[in-house]
Design an enzyme around this catalytic site. Sequence first.
Site, PDB file in Angstrom:
ATOM      1  CG  ASN A   9      21.931  80.232 -85.972  1.00  0.00           C
ATOM      2  OD1 ASN A   9      22.913  79.883 -85.190  1.00  0.00           O
ATOM      3  ND2 ASN A   9      22.421  80.543 -87.304  1.00  0.00           N
ATOM      4  CD1 TRP A  10      19.613  81.928 -80.244  1.00  0.00           C
ATOM      5  CD2 TRP A  10      20.520  81.462 -78.190  1.00  0.00           C
ATOM      6  NE1 TRP A  10      18.262  81.772 -79.343  1.00  0.00           N
ATOM      7  CE2 TRP A  10      19.138  81.426 -78.230  1.00  0.00           C
ATOM      8  CE3 TRP A  10      21.162  81.178 -77.045  1.00  0.00           C
ATOM      9  CZ2 TRP A  10      18.373  81.276 -76.867  1.00  0.00           C
ATOM     10  CZ3 TRP A  10      20.485  81.010 -75.905  1.00  0.00           C
ATOM     11  CH2 TRP A  10      19.383  80.973 -75.839  1.00  0.00           C
ATOM     12  CE  LYS A  11      23.052  84.435 -87.460  1.00  0.00           C
ATOM     13  NZ  LYS A  11      23.358  84.993 -88.912  1.00  0.00           N
ATOM     14  CG  HIS A  97      24.038  78.963 -91.249  1.00  0.00           C
ATOM     15  ND1 HIS A  97      24.785  80.230 -91.492  1.00  0.00           N
ATOM     16  CD2 HIS A  97      22.866  79.456 -90.660  1.00  0.00           C
ATOM     17  CE1 HIS A  97      23.889  81.151 -91.198  1.00  0.00           C
ATOM     18  NE2 HIS A  97      22.941  80.894 -90.639  1.00  0.00           N
ATOM     19  CD  GLU A  99      26.156  83.656 -90.398  1.00  0.00           C
ATOM     20  OE1 GLU A  99      26.394  82.714 -89.340  1.00  0.00           O
ATOM     21  OE2 GLU A  99      25.575  84.356 -90.657  1.00  0.00           O
ATOM     22  CD  GLU A 169      19.173  80.234 -92.812  1.00  0.00           C
ATOM     23  OE1 GLU A 169      18.481  80.824 -92.111  1.00  0.00           O
ATOM     24  OE2 GLU A 169      20.295  80.082 -92.850  1.00  0.00           O
ATOM     25  N   GLY A 175      21.085  88.459 -92.102  1.00  0.00           N
ATOM     26  CA  GLY A 175      21.629  89.514 -91.426  1.00  0.00           C
ATOM     27  C   GLY A 175      21.876  90.795 -92.089  1.00  0.00           C
ATOM     28  CB  SER A 215      16.417  89.752 -92.708  1.00  0.00           C
ATOM     29  OG  SER A 215      17.758  89.984 -92.866  1.00  0.00           O
TER      30      SER A 215
HETATM   31  C1  PEP Z   1      20.248  83.020 -89.866  1.00  0.00           C
HETATM   32  O1  PEP Z   1      21.200  82.896 -89.131  1.00  0.00           O
HETATM   33  O2  PEP Z   1      20.319  81.645 -90.129  1.00  0.00           O
HETATM   34  C2  PEP Z   1      19.664  83.837 -90.206  1.00  0.00           C
HETATM   35  C3  PEP Z   1      18.671  83.985 -91.080  1.00  0.00           C
HETATM   36  O3  PEP Z   1      19.910  85.128 -89.748  1.00  0.00           O
HETATM   37  P1  PEP Z   1      19.012  86.574 -89.711  1.00  0.00           P
HETATM   38  O4  PEP Z   1      17.842  86.170 -89.246  1.00  0.00           O
HETATM   39  O5  PEP Z   1      19.837  87.457 -88.983  1.00  0.00           O
HETATM   40  O6  PEP Z   1      18.999  87.041 -91.121  1.00  0.00           O
END
Ligand code: PEP
Length: 257
Positions: A9-11, A97, A99, A169, A175, A215
């Site tokens: 997931n490049w966000k 997600h 976010e 998640e 993050g 992470s």
């Molecule tokens: C994500 O964006 O879904 C995610 C798990 O981010 P990160 O790996 O940076 O924690």
Amino acid sequence: MRKTIIAGNWKMYKTIKEAIELSNGLKRELFKLDKQGIDVVLCPPFTALSEVAEVLVESDILLGAQDLYWQDEGAFTGEVSAKMLQEAGCTFAIIGHSERRQFFGETNATVNKKIKAALANALTPILCVGETLKEREAKETFDVLEDHLHNGLDGLNKEDVLRMVVAYEPVWAIGTGKTATPEQAQEVHGYIRDLLRKLYDKETALQIRIQYGGSVKPENISALMQQPDIDGALVGGASLQVVSFTDIVKKAAEVIK
Ligand code: PEP
């Protein structure tokens, strides 16, 4: 036997030029690996989807979007439909997600509509579920997951959910550099699979893929992948570099060998 799936997931990172560079690098490096049939999915920002799709032609790397809107078209300024994403070359879409839930008012009701739109347009939804730190500390993790799954999957039948992926998640691990321990993640993945058994049946629960996200790095992917109910990873930060994402796929492939 569930096929492992590693998605990046490049966000809101990578301009079109940078996205072409990253996807070209990944295509080159992942081609050299024995991926053991792992599904690798890249989810760039909307603006770079078509260009990344071009790069991925003649590779087995798949393309996904980070969100979608449930109508096919209309006066919905700023939105992108599942139909448009399919045309751009996507076969996956991340939905719900944390976010989006946290910053953009996503609810289980909107998640549910988006899943239905994805399925109607031949996109595999990656449904994200997970608790915040406050919820975990209040021992509400399982209640939150039940809420996300029960309501997010409302009205979907067994055939529908078999075309989906679930991503667990924990919000506190996204993050932050804090990963759930493999045991913590397994406990929740096991719970999710059991919930799917109750909502559908044993066969469905055993077939659906459940990714872990939060992470994930080359240093922790192997231990996570050794857990029986972890079928892959949804990777944010570490998916933005060729070396780290390739390493994650490589280490996952070594575990399933
Ligand atoms: C994500 O964006 O879904 C995610 C798990 O981010 P990160 O790996 O940076 O924690």
